[in-house]
Design an enzyme around this catalytic site. Sequence first.
Site, PDB file in Angstrom:
ATOM      1  N   ASP A  98      -3.556   4.689  -2.452  1.00  0.00           N
ATOM      2  CA  ASP A  98      -3.971   3.939  -3.639  1.00  0.00           C
ATOM      3  C   ASP A  98      -4.338   4.858  -4.800  1.00  0.00           C
ATOM      4  O   ASP A  98      -4.715   6.025  -4.612  1.00  0.00           O
ATOM      5  CB  ASP A  98      -5.195   3.072  -3.316  1.00  0.00           C
ATOM      6  CG  ASP A  98      -4.819   1.841  -2.508  1.00  0.00           C
ATOM      7  OD1 ASP A  98      -3.655   1.746  -2.068  1.00  0.00           O
ATOM      8  OD2 ASP A  98      -5.702   0.982  -2.304  1.00  0.00           O
ATOM      9  N   HIS A 250      -6.006   7.546  -0.025  1.00  0.00           N
ATOM     10  CA  HIS A 250      -5.964   7.693  -1.484  1.00  0.00           C
ATOM     11  C   HIS A 250      -5.323   9.024  -1.856  1.00  0.00           C
ATOM     12  O   HIS A 250      -5.601  10.056  -1.229  1.00  0.00           O
ATOM     13  CB  HIS A 250      -7.381   7.621  -2.083  1.00  0.00           C
ATOM     14  CG  HIS A 250      -8.055   6.300  -1.867  1.00  0.00           C
ATOM     15  ND1 HIS A 250      -8.689   5.973  -0.688  1.00  0.00           N
ATOM     16  CD2 HIS A 250      -8.197   5.220  -2.687  1.00  0.00           C
ATOM     17  CE1 HIS A 250      -9.189   4.755  -0.771  1.00  0.00           C
ATOM     18  NE2 HIS A 250      -8.912   4.279  -1.982  1.00  0.00           N
TER      19      HIS A 250
END
Length: 731
Positions: A98, A250
């Site tokens: 993300d 991430h």
Amino acid sequence: MATRTRRPRAASPARGGSRRRLPMRLLLPCLILVAMMAMLMLRGYVHSEILADHRVQAPAASDRVPEEILEGGPVIDTRSGRTQSLSLRDHRLVLTFDDGPDPQWTPKVLDVLKEHDAHAVFFVTGTMASRYPDLVRRMVEEGHEVGLHTFNHPDLSYQSKKRVDWELSQNQLAITGAAGIRTSLFRPPYSSFADAMDNKSWPVTEYIGTRGYITIVNNTDSEDWRKPGVEEILRKATPKGGKGAIVLMHDSGGDRHQTVQALDRLLPQLKADGYEFDSLTEALGAPSAHTQVTGAELWKGKAWVFLVGASDNITAVLVVALAIIGFLVISRFVLMLLLSGVHARRVRRRGFRWGNPVFEPVSVLVPAYNEAKCIENTVRSLMASEHPIEVIVIDDGSSDGTARIVEAMGLPNVRVVRQLNAGKPAALNRGLANARYDIIVMMDGDTVFEPSTVRELVQPFGDPRVGAVAGNAKVGNRDSLIGAWQHIEYVMGFNLDRRMYDILRCMPTIPGAVGAFRRSALERVGGMSDDTLAEDTDITMAMHRDGWRVVYAEKARAWTEAPETVQQLWSQRYRWSYGTMQAIWKHRRALVERGPSGRFGRVGLPLVSLFMVLAPLLAPLIDVFLIYGLVFGPTQKTVVAWLGVLAIQLVCAAYAFRLDRERMTHLISLPLQQILYRQLMYVVLLQSWITALTGGRLRWQKLRRTGVVEAPGGAVPRQRAGSGSDRRPVG
């Protein structure tokens, strides 16, 4: 550089029903400023400084969320009115990343995935995809899938449908511009497991399905955003009992070195346990989530990415320019404070004098064009002079009886010379030809002298090296706001400058309102020239190049009538700015000249070009970034920085007022001057640049006078309002 035309331009009759078009010289500066602000706005938007909303909705009840969603898998499909939850088969693992792409960490993640022959899904934000399109392109080219993660990463539970649509479309536009594709995958910011869906987030998920997107959450959170250490990330990211999983990681949002290290160990370990690392559609056995985009949509996306890149590059250049202008402004202030103090101490010390006292008579030249309202005050102020003078009023084709007013005064040692309208330089040369004495004082027809002005102005000629002297011009009509602003500018910007330039021996301009010349020096350089619109700057530079010293006499005060309207001020400063550029260009060879005359080229010309032409052109950046910072932040730092610059200017202005023995009360309007008056000067200078670069021609413009200026003490009687003048321009 273009030169002045002498012939007035006839006014063309307005066509019936036609609108006046904004002149190009005004339109271009406005367009440049608007474009600059637009670039900053675009940068603020793609850097999440504009429209960003990072609030996180507190958990709410989930009684309206279907049970099959709460108890189902991490893939939620609400397209076409369906409500479907999907999970992965055992030993199937989809890595998701993300908040990227990040220029530092995303390439490292991609390198690790490539090394271990694994695919993943990258949920990118529009802001990052717009700024780093090459990384999105690499993701697609290396077989990874890309999904939407909104443009600005807001909590969609707070947003309207219109804002949700905007976030999706802008995010999609960035991906299209970067990789030429559309994607049907979406992950909401701040999402968690499917069982965390509540009554606030579920309606958003349903709506997003109607827009054609599949919502992907996760069922295995590595919690790498906490930076708990590589071992902890490995433990959290490893599924239990060989179950299929969508793992949340991430590749942006901070230091991700632990994520990269954990990923490099996770892939071989789970592969040894029989796991396959696929993209989402590969793991589900579904058609690709990517579709190719062609035609207008593709070009729209490419244009977007191009503009974002341009805004980032332009902003980076502007930031560098802002740093440069900040350094120049502060350097100039420091230099002015130091050298003006040196100048004041030098000329005010006990026993100082330029040389032998000068007692010989001088000739005062007063060029006048339609100065009926001012000329009597001007001439009477000269009659009160403490130094022996002759006054020559050169009437330059006036149509309002200026010459007759002077002749009717019947004063001794005052002569009137008439000529057809030919412009100020020609009038001064005509006066020079009729002058009897070897020292020539020049003044404007709207200016009044104090009784001691001429005496103070000519004393520096006791030094045989001095060829010209600049006096201390002051604004007489300072009671209005615009007059007060010009008063601050004259005292701080002009006279403080002249003290500095005097010490540096490179005075750039002798003011037309009060200046004196050695006749032999004027004749050696060919007299006043009409090659430029700034004949005072032109003649000063010519004096320097001929080897003469040009100095500043602070006590030689003259009171001049400054423009009283914005239009008149614009016209005057436009001519000054353009004329200064012409003079710099005319004397550009001074840069390579040698000997004593070359000092002006080595020191003066670069300083004049830097501080009077280039630096003011960049100075609007301070105000542009001020507005940007106030609106989009960081507001507090922006205000502190601007107040710091204002404080420095206030210190310089107060020091200049103290040196000139002026009352400090006018400095109350300094902050407002910095906000309004400076902007006008910026646009005027920019307009002058455009005129110069395009080869445009600028004509003289006659300012309207009121005749209200008097010398202090009321020695000069106020002139009554006369019949007025036609105020036609002097050629």
